[in-house]
Scaffold this motif. Structure first.
Motif, short mmCIF file in Angstrom:
data_model
loop_
_atom_site.label_atom_id
_atom_site.label_comp_id
_atom_site.label_asym_id
_atom_site.label_seq_id
_atom_site.Cartn_x
_atom_site.Cartn_y
_atom_site.Cartn_z
N THR A 212 0.63 -0.73 0.12
CA THR A 212 0.31 -0.20 -0.44
C THR A 212 1.04 1.28 -0.10
N LEU A 213 0.82 2.18 -1.04
CA LEU A 213 1.38 3.55 -0.83
C LEU A 213 0.10 4.57 0.01
N GLU A 214 0.63 5.47 1.28
CA GLU A 214 0.18 6.25 1.76
C GLU A 214 0.55 7.55 0.79
N ILE A 215 -0.38 8.11 0.31
CA ILE A 215 -0.03 9.88 -0.28
C ILE A 215 -0.67 10.62 1.14
N GLY A 216 0.22 11.78 1.09
CA GLY A 216 -0.12 12.77 2.20
C GLY A 216 0.10 11.58 3.51
N GLY A 217 1.33 11.00 4.42
CA GLY A 217 0.98 10.99 5.62
C GLY A 217 0.60 12.14 6.48
N GLY A 218 0.86 12.59 6.19
CA GLY A 218 1.27 12.99 7.85
C GLY A 218 2.09 13.38 8.76
N SER A 219 0.96 12.54 10.17
CA SER A 219 1.50 12.32 11.47
C SER A 219 2.10 10.58 11.13
N GLY A 220 1.49 10.43 10.23
CA GLY A 220 2.33 8.52 9.93
C GLY A 220 1.22 7.55 11.17
N ASN A 221 0.12 8.15 10.62
CA ASN A 221 -1.00 6.89 11.71
C ASN A 221 -1.05 5.64 10.86
N LEU A 222 -0.90 5.70 9.41
CA LEU A 222 -1.94 4.44 9.07
C LEU A 222 -1.04 2.91 9.17
N LYS A 223 0.08 3.28 9.58
CA LYS A 223 0.80 2.23 10.02
C LYS A 223 0.89 1.49 10.80
N ALA A 224 -0.16 1.86 12.14
CA ALA A 224 -0.82 0.99 12.80
C ALA A 224 -2.01 -0.04 12.98
N ALA B 4 3.22 -0.55 -9.30
CA ALA B 4 3.99 -0.93 -7.94
C ALA B 4 3.60 -1.13 -6.55
N PHE B 5 2.05 -1.00 -6.68
CA PHE B 5 1.44 -0.90 -5.72
C PHE B 5 -0.22 -1.91 -5.73
N SER B 6 -0.88 -2.28 -4.79
CA SER B 6 -1.69 -3.25 -4.91
C SER B 6 -2.92 -1.70 -4.57
N ASN B 7 -2.12 -0.82 -3.10
CA ASN B 7 -3.46 -0.18 -2.73
C ASN B 7 -2.96 1.99 -3.13
N ILE B 8 -3.18 2.37 -3.00
CA ILE B 8 -3.44 3.86 -3.47
C ILE B 8 -4.19 4.33 -1.80
N LEU B 9 -3.93 4.30 -0.78
CA LEU B 9 -4.53 6.11 0.25
C LEU B 9 -3.83 6.74 0.49
N ALA B 10 -5.72 8.10 0.94
CA ALA B 10 -5.52 8.67 1.48
C ALA B 10 -5.82 9.67 1.96
N VAL B 11 -5.37 10.25 3.31
CA VAL B 11 -6.72 10.61 3.94
C VAL B 11 -6.28 12.69 3.60
N ASP B 12 -7.49 12.94 3.41
CA ASP B 12 -7.28 14.72 3.70
C ASP B 12 -5.98 15.13 2.21
N VAL B 13 -6.21 14.78 1.44
CA VAL B 13 -5.04 15.05 0.38
C VAL B 13 -5.45 15.61 -1.05
N LEU B 14 -6.37 14.99 -1.67
CA LEU B 14 -7.00 15.32 -2.81
C LEU B 14 -7.50 16.66 -2.24
N HIS B 15 -7.53 17.98 -1.87
CA HIS B 15 -8.39 18.67 -1.96
C HIS B 15 -7.08 19.37 -1.76
N HIS B 16 -5.61 19.43 -1.22
CA HIS B 16 -5.17 19.69 -1.72
C HIS B 16 -3.53 19.90 -2.69
N ILE B 17 -4.12 19.35 -4.20
CA ILE B 17 -3.27 19.11 -5.06
C ILE B 17 -3.67 20.13 -5.99
N GLU B 18 -3.04 20.59 -6.70
CA GLU B 18 -3.45 21.74 -7.64
C GLU B 18 -3.44 21.11 -8.84
N CYS B 19 -3.25 20.01 -8.93
CA CYS B 19 -3.89 19.79 -10.54
C CYS B 19 -4.39 18.15 -10.40
N PRO B 20 -5.73 17.46 -9.94
CA PRO B 20 -6.11 17.01 -10.01
C PRO B 20 -6.03 15.74 -10.91
#
Length: 242
Positions: free
Chosen positions: A39-51, A82-98
């Motif tokens: 899994t690829l995490e985009i915008g990992g921020g505080s790094g909490n998904l790994k738990a 390269a990845f089976s999953n891509i996860l992102a929390v509160d990231v898409l609305h920050h991306i300049e060109c979706p």
């Protein structure tokens, strides 16, 4: 400044149990839609998904000691499929060109993989809150499919909270036509009361952690009926066509 913001969010996460309880529900929902594999995490921020999921590569636009890599979501430094999953929390609305993000996400996602996004959703009630009580703007007039020229003065955390709603509620058919290699599997309204009452990543909260589970159970029962009016979030699940 961006690194400082992530550090502040990480500290607040550790100090605020009501915030952790709500986001653990978000992560549980997101992980339930994943397929086996890395899994690829985009915008990992505080790094909490790994738990919540093993074998996660966590990235953000800025380098931090607790994430695996710095990466721009519009130009991902990973090989094809390269990845089976891509996860992102509160990231898409920050991306300049979706459009660039989804092009890159489709490229690095393996066939049959999943993209799972949790984003602000502009419902009747949340739209008022986001417009008048939230620092990030809501502009429903933009064209989210425009391949814009990058603004060199744009800050990494600049945002438009309308983007997810425009792409997957207002203009979903256009998204499906533009990205025929991705299938929209689910778009669910959620987060009616607990999230706004918690204060999110602010120090205040109007509810104690002891009532979060009960509020989330209530939300689960009524979100289908009233989500378009009351919900503050969208859970978006895409699958890559084999």
């Amino acid at each position: 400044m961006s690194g400082e913001m992530l550090e502040q969010h990480r500290q607040l996460w550790q100090e605020k149990p009501v915030l952790r309880a709500i986001y653990e529900d978000y992560y549980r929902r997101m992980v339930s839609h994943c397929v086996p594999g890395t899994t690829l995490e985009i915008g990992g921020g505080s790094g909490n998904l790994k738990a919540h999921r093993d074998d996660v590569i966590s990235t953000d636009i800025v380098q931090t000691p607790w994430l695996d890599a710095a990466a721009d979501a519009q130009s991902l430094p990973f090989r094809d499929a390269a990845f089976s999953n891509i996860l992102a929390v509160d990231v898409l609305h920050h991306i300049e060109c979706p459009v660039k993000f989804f092009t890159e996400a489709e490229r690095v996602l393996a066939a049959g993989g999943r993209i799972v996004l949790l984003e602000p959703g502009i419902s009747t009630i949340s739209g008022l809150f986001y417009r008048f009580f939230h620092p990030e703007p809501v502009d429903m007039t933009v064209n989210p499919f425009e391949d814009i020229v990058p603004n060199p003065d744009r800050r990494p955390f600049d945002a438009n909270q309308a983007i997810p709603t425009l792409l997957f509620i207002k203009r979903r058919e256009e998204f499906e036509a533009a990205f025929s290699g991705l299938r929209v599997l689910h778009v669910n309204w959620l987060s009616l009361f607990a999230y706004p009452l918690s204060g999110g990543f602010r120090r205040w909260s109007l509810i104690p952690v002891s009532v979060v589970d009960k509020i989330l159970q209530l939300e689960e029962r009524i979100s289908m009926a009233v989500g378009r009016v009351l919900a503050f979030r969208l859970l978006i699940v895409l699958g890559k066509v084999n």
